[in-house]
Write a protein that holds these residues in place. Structure first.
Motif, PDB file in Angstrom:
ATOM      1  N   THR A 192       0.838  -1.198   0.000  1.00  0.00           N
ATOM      2  CA  THR A 192       0.000   0.000   0.000  1.00  0.00           C
ATOM      3  C   THR A 192       0.874   1.249   0.000  1.00  0.00           C
ATOM      4  O   THR A 192       0.561   2.230  -0.672  1.00  0.00           O
ATOM      5  CB  THR A 192      -0.908   0.037   1.251  1.00  0.00           C
ATOM      6  N   SER A 193       1.965   1.218   0.739  1.00  0.00           N
ATOM      7  CA  SER A 193       2.844   2.388   0.822  1.00  0.00           C
ATOM      8  C   SER A 193       3.593   2.628  -0.485  1.00  0.00           C
ATOM      9  O   SER A 193       3.863   3.771  -0.848  1.00  0.00           O
ATOM     10  CB  SER A 193       3.851   2.217   1.962  1.00  0.00           C
ATOM     11  N   GLN A 194       3.917   1.546  -1.191  1.00  0.00           N
ATOM     12  CA  GLN A 194       4.591   1.728  -2.485  1.00  0.00           C
ATOM     13  C   GLN A 194       3.644   2.382  -3.483  1.00  0.00           C
ATOM     14  O   GLN A 194       4.026   3.286  -4.227  1.00  0.00           O
ATOM     15  CB  GLN A 194       5.117   0.396  -3.009  1.00  0.00           C
ATOM     16  N   LEU A 195       2.379   1.931  -3.488  1.00  0.00           N
ATOM     17  CA  LEU A 195       1.366   2.570  -4.336  1.00  0.00           C
ATOM     18  C   LEU A 195       1.221   4.039  -3.920  1.00  0.00           C
ATOM     19  O   LEU A 195       1.191   4.947  -4.762  1.00  0.00           O
ATOM     20  CB  LEU A 195       0.018   1.855  -4.184  1.00  0.00           C
ATOM     21  N   TRP A 196       1.120   4.269  -2.633  1.00  0.00           N
ATOM     22  CA  TRP A 196       0.984   5.623  -2.071  1.00  0.00           C
ATOM     23  C   TRP A 196       2.086   6.519  -2.611  1.00  0.00           C
ATOM     24  O   TRP A 196       1.840   7.619  -3.120  1.00  0.00           O
ATOM     25  CB  TRP A 196       1.058   5.517  -0.538  1.00  0.00           C
ATOM     26  N   ARG A 197       3.322   6.045  -2.514  1.00  0.00           N
ATOM     27  CA  ARG A 197       4.468   6.859  -2.914  1.00  0.00           C
ATOM     28  C   ARG A 197       4.435   7.135  -4.422  1.00  0.00           C
ATOM     29  O   ARG A 197       4.650   8.267  -4.865  1.00  0.00           O
ATOM     30  CB  ARG A 197       5.769   6.154  -2.523  1.00  0.00           C
ATOM     31  N   ASP A 198       4.124   6.100  -5.231  1.00  0.00           N
ATOM     32  CA  ASP A 198       4.037   6.282  -6.693  1.00  0.00           C
ATOM     33  C   ASP A 198       3.018   7.371  -7.037  1.00  0.00           C
ATOM     34  O   ASP A 198       3.281   8.262  -7.858  1.00  0.00           O
ATOM     35  CB  ASP A 198       3.583   4.976  -7.378  1.00  0.00           C
ATOM     36  N   VAL A 199       1.836   7.277  -6.425  1.00  0.00           N
ATOM     37  CA  VAL A 199       0.755   8.205  -6.768  1.00  0.00           C
ATOM     38  C   VAL A 199       1.088   9.620  -6.302  1.00  0.00           C
ATOM     39  O   VAL A 199       0.843  10.598  -7.026  1.00  0.00           O
ATOM     40  CB  VAL A 199      -0.595   7.711  -6.175  1.00  0.00           C
ATOM     41  N   VAL A 200       1.663   9.753  -5.101  1.00  0.00           N
ATOM     42  CA  VAL A 200       2.024  11.083  -4.594  1.00  0.00           C
ATOM     43  C   VAL A 200       3.031  11.739  -5.549  1.00  0.00           C
ATOM     44  O   VAL A 200       2.927  12.935  -5.865  1.00  0.00           O
ATOM     45  CB  VAL A 200       2.579  11.000  -3.149  1.00  0.00           C
ATOM     46  N   ILE A 201       3.966  10.951  -6.051  1.00  0.00           N
ATOM     47  CA  ILE A 201       4.971  11.491  -6.985  1.00  0.00           C
ATOM     48  C   ILE A 201       4.297  11.939  -8.290  1.00  0.00           C
ATOM     49  O   ILE A 201       4.633  12.982  -8.860  1.00  0.00           O
ATOM     50  CB  ILE A 201       6.083  10.448  -7.237  1.00  0.00           C
ATOM     51  N   GLU A 202       3.284  11.173  -8.742  1.00  0.00           N
ATOM     52  CA  GLU A 202       2.548  11.580  -9.951  1.00  0.00           C
ATOM     53  C   GLU A 202       1.786  12.884  -9.729  1.00  0.00           C
ATOM     54  O   GLU A 202       1.830  13.799 -10.557  1.00  0.00           O
ATOM     55  CB  GLU A 202       1.560  10.472 -10.368  1.00  0.00           C
ATOM     56  N   VAL A 203       1.092  12.976  -8.581  1.00  0.00           N
ATOM     57  CA  VAL A 203       0.300  14.179  -8.291  1.00  0.00           C
ATOM     58  C   VAL A 203       1.223  15.396  -8.145  1.00  0.00           C
ATOM     59  O   VAL A 203       0.844  16.520  -8.494  1.00  0.00           O
ATOM     60  CB  VAL A 203      -0.567  13.973  -7.029  1.00  0.00           C
ATOM     61  N   ALA A 204       2.431  15.175  -7.671  1.00  0.00           N
ATOM     62  CA  ALA A 204       3.392  16.281  -7.460  1.00  0.00           C
ATOM     63  C   ALA A 204       3.637  17.057  -8.745  1.00  0.00           C
ATOM     64  O   ALA A 204       3.951  18.252  -8.708  1.00  0.00           O
ATOM     65  CB  ALA A 204       4.702  15.740  -6.909  1.00  0.00           C
ATOM     66  N   LYS A 205       3.453  16.412  -9.906  1.00  0.00           N
ATOM     67  CA  LYS A 205       3.669  17.099 -11.188  1.00  0.00           C
ATOM     68  C   LYS A 205       2.688  18.254 -11.374  1.00  0.00           C
ATOM     69  O   LYS A 205       2.980  19.202 -12.095  1.00  0.00           O
ATOM     70  CB  LYS A 205       3.534  16.104 -12.347  1.00  0.00           C
ATOM     71  N   GLU A 206       1.511  18.166 -10.684  1.00  0.00           N
ATOM     72  CA  GLU A 206       0.531  19.256 -10.773  1.00  0.00           C
ATOM     73  C   GLU A 206       0.939  20.438  -9.889  1.00  0.00           C
ATOM     74  O   GLU A 206       0.325  21.495  -9.957  1.00  0.00           O
ATOM     75  CB  GLU A 206      -0.856  18.756 -10.313  1.00  0.00           C
TER      76      GLU A 206
END
Ligand code: ATP
Ligand code: MG
Length: 347
Positions: A192-206
């Motif tokens: 769950t934390s690996q998914l969390w980190r991937d998604v947070v990094i994607e959202v950071a582009k905004e």
């Protein structure tokens, strides 16, 4: 005219919520209030911790002012009837997925903090905690292993949309502050934390203006007592956020000082002190009402568009504390009511 649902609940909930209501009424903002039972108090009269009549009041209201739920008399009930289910049910019913927990040290409370004064003075952070996923809402159960041992399990689970929407709240919060976001997870061990980190990094582009960092939750717990001044906005999941924010509260003097907001996609939010029903001091006029009063200020700011009135409440609490007003948890002897009076005097 805005309608506020007062869901006072159990233990010290009614005591501190009454004082928050008094402060709101003193501001003369033309608010109306409707009270409804929740938690053990609702189970007693309606056989359910979140009965339909309470949900109907919450449905009608523009914002919910919540006290606390939890009553040791009902600890033996099956899970669906336990008082704590009421708050989980309200979060789910209104899609309240984002929990904002600001923690700062009020001037004068250095002595109440568990940290050295020079370290404590630097605390000024917001924990953004996910609120409708994680082990609290995953599949749960008890059973027996093949070897005949008793077994229990709680599934930790997130999907990418759940992570993305709380990440956006984290970035938006960081944009209003020092433009630094720390995402806390346990990505070295948990899927769950690996998914969390991937998604947070994607959202950071905004949010190119926000500096994003990551930290493991165990390290964060250690850093939080070593030097909390390093933190500004912490973004984390439901379980880690629960624990870290209780820990942060002690650094900031007392659990009785910290408010919170639970927000969703609409303007309707639920505002509550981070503390629980405190059965050990319930009914003794000892509870610190500051967390509830500061929660009312968050309600004015986030749900009712009354930022100026919210600032007045914050300033009145800060002023009372600076002038030495103290309940027992802060090392003083004022009653709940007298503490609220000291705040009202400064409004
Ligand atoms: P929950 O499960 O609802 O979070 P909890 O088991 O964490 O509850 P709390 O009810 O938050 O427990 O109480 C923890 C301790 O802090 C108790 O000793 C309680 O008396 C104290 N405490 C909590 N809130 C206050 C308050 N407003 N003023 C003074 N002391 C408080
Ligand atoms: Mg707790």
């Amino acid at each position: 005219m805005a309608l506020i649902a007062i869901l006072a609940g159990d233990g010290i909930g009614p005591e501190v919520t009454a004082e928050a209501r008094r402060v709101l009424e003193a501001l003369d903002l033309g608010l109306t209030f409707e009270e409804a039972k929740v938690g053990g108090a609702a189970y007693e009269v309606a056989g359910h911790p979140l009965p339909p009549e309470t949900l109907a009041v919450a449905e009608r209201a523009d914002a919910l002012l919540f006290g606390a739920v939890g009553d040791p008399r009902f600890d033996g009930l099956e899970r669906a009837h336990r008082p704590e289910q009421a708050i989980l049910g309200l979060r789910k019913a209104f899609g309240l997925f984002a929990n904002l927990r600001p923690a700062r040290l009020f001037e004068g409370l250095e002595d109440a903090s568990s940290l050295r004064p020079d370290i404590a003075r630097r605390i000024d952070m917001v924990i953004v905690r996910e609120l409708t996923g994680d082990v609290y809402f995953g599949a749960k159960g008890r059973g027996t292993t093949e070897a005949g041992l008793r077994e229990g399990h709680d599934l930790m689970r997130y999907d990418e949309e759940e992570v993305a929407r709380i990440a956006r709240v984290g970035f938006e919060t960081a944009m209003r502050r020092r433009r630094r976001l720390l995402s806390v997870d346990k990505a070295n061990v948990l899927e769950t934390s690996q998914l969390w980190r991937d998604v947070v990094i994607e959202v950071a582009k905004e949010y190119p203006d926000v500096a994003l960092d990551h930290m493991y939750v165990d390290n964060c717990a250690m850093q939080l007592v070593r030097d909390p001044g390093q933190f500004d906005v912490i973004l984390t999941g439901n379980l880690f956020g629960d624990i870290l924010s209780d820990q942060a509260s002690m650094c900031a003097g007392s659990i009785g000082m910290l408010p919170s907001a639970a927000l969703g996609a609409t303007g309707k939010g639920l505002y509550e002190p981070i503390h629980g029903s405190a059965p050990d001091i319930a009914g003794q006029d000892k509870a610190n009402p500051c967390a509830a009063i500061l929660s009312a200020a968050m309600m004015l700011r986030h749900s009712l568009g009354q930022a100026e009135a919210a600032d007045r409440i914050d300033a009145a609490v800060a002023g009372a504390i600076r002038d030495g007003a103290r309940t027992g948890d802060l090392g003083g002897s004022l009653s709940t009511r007298a503490m609220a009076d000291a705040i009202l005097d400064r409004l």
